[in-house]
Design a protein around this motif. Structure first.
Motif, PDB file in Angstrom:
ATOM      1  N   CYS A 658      46.853  33.194  47.207  1.00 60.95           N
ATOM      2  CA  CYS A 658      45.534  33.478  46.628  1.00 60.95           C
ATOM      3  C   CYS A 658      44.896  32.227  46.046  1.00 60.95           C
ATOM      4  O   CYS A 658      43.702  31.960  46.256  1.00 60.95           O
ATOM      5  CB  CYS A 658      45.661  34.557  45.558  1.00 60.95           C
ATOM      6  N   ASP A 661      44.094  29.753  48.848  1.00 65.08           N
ATOM      7  CA  ASP A 661      43.345  30.367  49.938  1.00 65.08           C
ATOM      8  C   ASP A 661      44.108  30.255  51.258  1.00 65.08           C
ATOM      9  O   ASP A 661      43.667  29.584  52.199  1.00 65.08           O
ATOM     10  CB  ASP A 661      41.963  29.717  50.047  1.00 65.08           C
ATOM     11  N   ASP A 686      40.482  36.433  44.538  1.00 62.47           N
ATOM     12  CA  ASP A 686      39.841  35.738  43.414  1.00 62.47           C
ATOM     13  C   ASP A 686      40.494  36.084  42.079  1.00 62.47           C
ATOM     14  O   ASP A 686      40.757  35.189  41.254  1.00 62.47           O
ATOM     15  CB  ASP A 686      38.354  36.066  43.372  1.00 62.47           C
ATOM     16  N   ARG A 690      42.807  33.323  39.789  1.00 67.28           N
ATOM     17  CA  ARG A 690      42.415  32.892  38.448  1.00 67.28           C
ATOM     18  C   ARG A 690      43.496  33.160  37.406  1.00 67.28           C
ATOM     19  O   ARG A 690      43.423  32.632  36.301  1.00 67.28           O
ATOM     20  CB  ARG A 690      41.133  33.607  38.036  1.00 67.28           C
ATOM     21  N   GLU A 763      34.783  26.100  45.689  1.00 69.79           N
ATOM     22  CA  GLU A 763      34.161  27.278  45.091  1.00 69.79           C
ATOM     23  C   GLU A 763      32.688  27.366  45.457  1.00 69.79           C
ATOM     24  O   GLU A 763      32.162  28.442  45.757  1.00 69.79           O
ATOM     25  CB  GLU A 763      34.323  27.245  43.570  1.00 69.79           C
ATOM     26  N   ASP A 767      30.724  30.613  47.130  1.00 68.77           N
ATOM     27  CA  ASP A 767      30.172  31.434  46.052  1.00 68.77           C
ATOM     28  C   ASP A 767      28.768  30.937  45.739  1.00 68.77           C
ATOM     29  O   ASP A 767      28.583  29.854  45.183  1.00 68.77           O
ATOM     30  CB  ASP A 767      31.070  31.342  44.820  1.00 68.77           C
TER      31      ASP A 767
END
Length: 957
Positions: A658, A661, A686, A690, A763, A767
């Protein structure tokens, strides 16, 4: 209030309104000028005034002594704050700006060390600079120019300001990589740009590499010292056997190899005149034997000497630059200087500056040798100007007095080195300062050490590297330097430990025959040494220059600790022993020490950096496992090869998938390791990514900064991120600013070659809110000033200002997904569509509108394609199919490892072999692994084995 203006301020289109507004500001009528204070940490000291309905004026306040001045910076046309060079794309809402009066604004005025009362023009680098009359005259003089100036005379600032007015390709070169990088950052500070100019800032070694990268590594002093220690006993001449290694190296580099026509033959060396060598004619044969052994050692050790390389590279050098600046020219030999001047398109388009009194590295420098390189041309000789800067903007008045006294002693004892170095300096600042001579007593040293050992404002200097051993017995500050390390450093307070006492005989010779009466003149008269065979200057030059450099490292106070306080030199310097040492030393914070460590690391002072982290910061290892490449490989083996029981290793691998990626790894975990949660990779990625750095999303920075104090600024989080990488990925601008303020390293990388900028770019590319939100500020903070690549032949520097810079960084970020995301890829390369899609939501300040067009981007990649015949081709890419490009596999990237710069092949820097662990085997349309193998083979790297996760899968994916 006095009105000042920066040098390139353009008020032509609003002249009448401008005159009216500055008149109001001069009268402190901020209400009449409709002054508003801008808000935001990056421009908190800026104010705007209203010129008319559409246009605004940006200014800031400065304070010189008791006088407050207003410095006019920029006219903002049509409210377009986004185009301001000082606001760098900031969004300004005028309705939210707060009115302020003059008294309130004056309280926050920035200090200005010097202000020329007759000139209202201010020059701007990282801070405002006012030139005195001499500097201003030099600034206006045409090239060629030779600027001679003492320590703190503002040579570098003056040369950079002159450089701003050059058109075409310009080169700034100096011996120190740190100074070159600092000069570049000063030059482009506050958003400076000049149309029609391309300025390149290089250390001398980088300049050589820009012509052709030499094989091996440059031979440093520590390499030579180790070799000379081994061969010393084989030197048959007993006089040479006792000679200091620095003098031997000075003879090799400053005499035998320094001439522009090549290294001297034995016959030519033996025939040199008495003033052309340190050594007597009777010793030179043995010295030349040693030189021949030096050449053999360089070859065997795979090292190179820059002088010898300069001779070889003359045939490779071609005219390229329209203007050249050579800073600290006293550190550069004639042959090195000749190589730089050979790259000029037009002779005479150069500026040299330096100070021969600051030579502590061996090169036998003289201004006469420098001038001989260009005075052969009668026209140049006629136009040639030598400018002397005698003002000292760095040191206190008392330090300057003592330094001048030493120059008088040097000139009286040895005669003038040359006409150009025959001057004293004058202190400009208001700081009185103190120079204290104190006896070398244990109780005094204990008291002094107790006060200064935890302050970043005090440093201890010794003459030689070997003198540190004794100094460490008494001073526990990490800021302990030999004089060779101290060059270029600057501290508020300096302690000189036994500079004279440990070299009593040498300083006795330096003071020999000089009386106080000889030193009464306020100026130096030009006088050559009477005896041409007297080599005293060459023998003792290091000691007197070393003391001069040491005296000028302090900006305020100097403390000399000596056992022989009655030495004649102190009498000549007008210093008398003090019974006690009055020191005001406040303990520095951990944040101060973190910043100091980073500054020294950039300057290559690794010994002091290690001491700060060990003795002051006392950083401990992190208490959690760090899943770097080695630890991740262990997990892959445990889960997929050994089939270890328990869910923890599988969950840890899913966390890795995660955070980094890795969708293919998640698929393997679901299908081959029975981890059902991995089937929800797209939905959970995501939130799980985190989890390991959740604290980095908080506005409360205390927890993160506490961890940095405990474990170090570059400690690793569980997913092998540094704090700066995690803060960048979180989009936490305030935390990024706090980490950078404490010395965080922008260049540090994870095991896939990503630095903090790359984490932020990753990111932003996926995003939209991140791209249009925090990314603009993050880019300004995180982007390294340049990327250095080796094309296989020469260094190519991709500056942040070049269009290729962000394209290169984009290729870097998008490289891994080409292999690991299981997309329909038949070529594993990028086209304009993929790049423009990644850039779609980025701010215009990062990628200008004209650079987002397909024809422009296609042309940018094409003209940097390895096989393209184009004069300015940087050879960054290789075309793999029509319109689709990948990195040129022959590239190498400059990286910092174990305190040294190394060239790393680009696919190794991107860790393509480890990417192979997350690239599935070929099946159907997916040729990613086949392409990966072909890239490895093309780069000459070992073939990738089957991924550990696939070993028992029988080809199923």
């Amino acid at each position: 209030m006095k009105i000042l203006e920066i040098a390139d301020l353009d008020t032509s289109r609003v002249r009448l309104a401008y005159q009216k507004v500055i008149a109001a500001i001069a009268n402190r009528d901020f209400r009449g000028a409709q002054v508003r204070k801008l808000t935001g940490a990056a421009y908190a000291d800026l104010y705007r005034a209203r010129l008319n309905d559409a246009d605004r004026l940006i200014f800031r306040l400065l304070r010189h002594d008791d006088e407050v001045c207003a410095l006019m910076l920029e006219v903002i046309v049509n409210h377009d704050y986004g185009k301001s060079r000082f606001l760098r794309g900031a969004v300004i809402d005028e309705d939210k700006l707060v009115a302020c009066d003059a008294a309130e604004a004056e309280s926050g005025a920035r200090p200005l060390r010097y202000l020329n009362p007759e000139v209202k023009i201010i020059h701007l680098l990282d801070k405002p600079i006012s030139f005195d009359d001499v500097q201003d005259a030099v600034f206006r003089a045409p090239p060629p120019l030779v600027i001679v100036g003492g320590a703190g005379s503002g040579k570098t600032a003056l040369t950079l300001e002159k450089l701003k007015h050059v058109e075409g390709e310009a080169l700034y070169v100096t011996h120190s990589a740190y100074l070159a990088q600092s000069a570049r950052n000063l030059y482009y500070a506050n958003g400076f740009e000049r149309a029609g100019q391309e300025a390149t800032f290089l250390s001398y070694r980088e300049f050589v590499e820009s012509i052709h990268v030499p094989p091996g590594r440059e031979a440093a002093w520590r390499d030579f010292a180790g070799w000379f220690q081994r061969v010393r006993q084989s030197v048959k001449d007993p006089e040479l056997r006792g000679v200091d290694g620095h003098q031997i190296l000075e003879e090799i580099r400053g005499v035998i190899t320094a001439g522009e026509r090549g290294a001297l033959s034995r016959e030519d060396y033996l025939a040199l005149g008495v003033r052309q060598s340190i050594f007597a004619a009777s010793q030179r044969g043995r010295l030349y034997d040693l030189f021949e052994k030096y050449l053999s050692w360089l070859k065997d050790a795979k090292l190179y000497d820059l002088n010898l390389i300069a001779h070889e590279w003359r045939a490779k050098a071609a005219p390229r630059y329209d203007f050249v600046v050579i800073d600290e020219v006293q550190d550069i030999t004639p042959v090195e200087l000749a190589l730089v001047l050979a790259t000029l398109r037009h002779p005479g388009r150069f500026l040299l500056c330096g100070d021969s009194n600051q030579i502590v590295h061996p090169n036998f420098f003289s201004w006469a040798q420098v001038k001989s390189l260009f005075w052969r041309e009668p026209e140049l000789a006629q136009r040639q100007q030598l400018s002397m800067l005698t003002a000292n903007f760095r040191n206190s008045r008392e330090e300057t007095r003592v330094a001048n006294q030493l120059l008088k002693i040097k000139q009286r004892r040895f005669g003038s080195i040359d006409r150009e170095s025959n001057f004293l300096v004058r202190a400009v600042g208001a700081e009185a300062g103190v120079v204290t001579l104190a006896p070398d007593k244990d109780d005094l040293k204990r008291e002094l050490n107790q006060k200064i050992r935890q302050s970043t404002r005090f440093a201890v200097l010794v003459m030689r590297e070997e003198d540190k051993i004794e100094a460490r017995k008494h001073f526990t500050t990490p800021l302990l330097f030999s004089i060779h390390e101290a060059k270029g450093l600057e501290y508020e307070n300096i302690v000189l430990y036994r500079f004279i006492s440990d070299h009593r005989a040498e300083f006795n010779e330096i003071a020999d025959g000089v009386t106080a009466q000889d030193l009464t003149a306020d100026e130096l008269d030009y006088r050559r040494a009477k005896d041409k065979t007297d080599k005293s200057l060459e023998v003792y030059k290091f000691f007197v220059n070393a003391l001069y450099v040491a005296l000028t490292r302090a900006t305020a106070n100097l403390y000399l600790i000596e056992s022989d306080t009655g030495h004649r030199l102190f009498e000549l310097l007008e210093l008398t022993p003090a019974g006690r040492v009055q020191v005001d030393a406040k303990q520095s914070s951990l944040e101060d020490w973190q910043r100091e460590a980073r500054k020294l690391e950039l300057q290559g002072k690794q010994e002091q950096v290690d001491a700060i982290r060990r003795d002051i910061l006392r950083q401990s290892p992190v208490p959690w496992p760090v899943f770097d490449q080695a630890k991740t490989t262990e997990l892959l083996i445990k889960v997929f090869r050994d089939r270890a029981p328990g869910g923890k290793p599988r969950q840890q691998l899913f966390d890795i998938a995660c955070c980094h990626d890795e969708p293919v790894l998640a698929r393997w975990l679901a299908r081959n390791a029975g981890l059902d949660a991995a089937r929800q990779f797209d939905r959970q990625r995501d939130s799980i990514a985190r989890k390991s750095y959740s604290a980095y999303f908080s506005k409360n920075l205390k927890e993160v900064l506490y961890q940095c104090a405990s474990y170090g600024m570059e400690h690793r989080l569980p997913m092998n991120q540094t704090p700066l990488m995690a803060a960048a990925a979180a989009g936490n601008v305030a935390l990024v600013e706090a980490l950078l303020e404490r010395g965080a390293d922008r260049q540090n990388i994870d095991h896939f070659g990503y630095n903090a900028l790359h984490w932020a770019m990753r990111e932003a590319f996926r995003d939209r809110a991140f791209a249009s939100g925090p990314f603009g500020a993050l880019y300004e903070l995180l982007a390294p000033s340049s990327v250095d690549v080796n094309t296989g032949e020469r260094l190519v520097r991709i500056d942040q200002r070049h269009a290729e810079y962000f394209l290169f960084q984009t290729f870097w970020v998008l490289f891994k997904p080409l292999f690991t995301h299981g997309r329909s890829q038949d070529i594993a390369a990028l086209d304009t569509r993929a790049i423009l899609a990644a850039w779609d939501d980025l701010p215009i300040a990062i990628v200008a509108e004209e650079r987002r067009k397909k024809p422009y981007l296609s042309g940018l990649m094409a003209r940097n394609e390895v096989d393209r015949d184009y004069a300015y081709n940087r050879r960054l890419f290789k075309r793999r199919a029509l319109g689709r490009y990948q990195f040129n596999s022959a590239l190498a990237l400059r990286q910092r490892r174990n305190g040294e710069d190394v060239w790393t092949p680009i696919f190794e820097a991107l860790n393509l072999p480890f990417i192979a662990e997350f690239t599935p085997s070929d099946f159907g349309w997916n040729r990613a692994r086949q392409l990966l193998r072909s890239y490895l083979a093309e780069a000459g790297m070992p073939e990738a084995s089957l991924p550990i996760a696939e070993e028992g899968m029988n080809g199923e994916n």
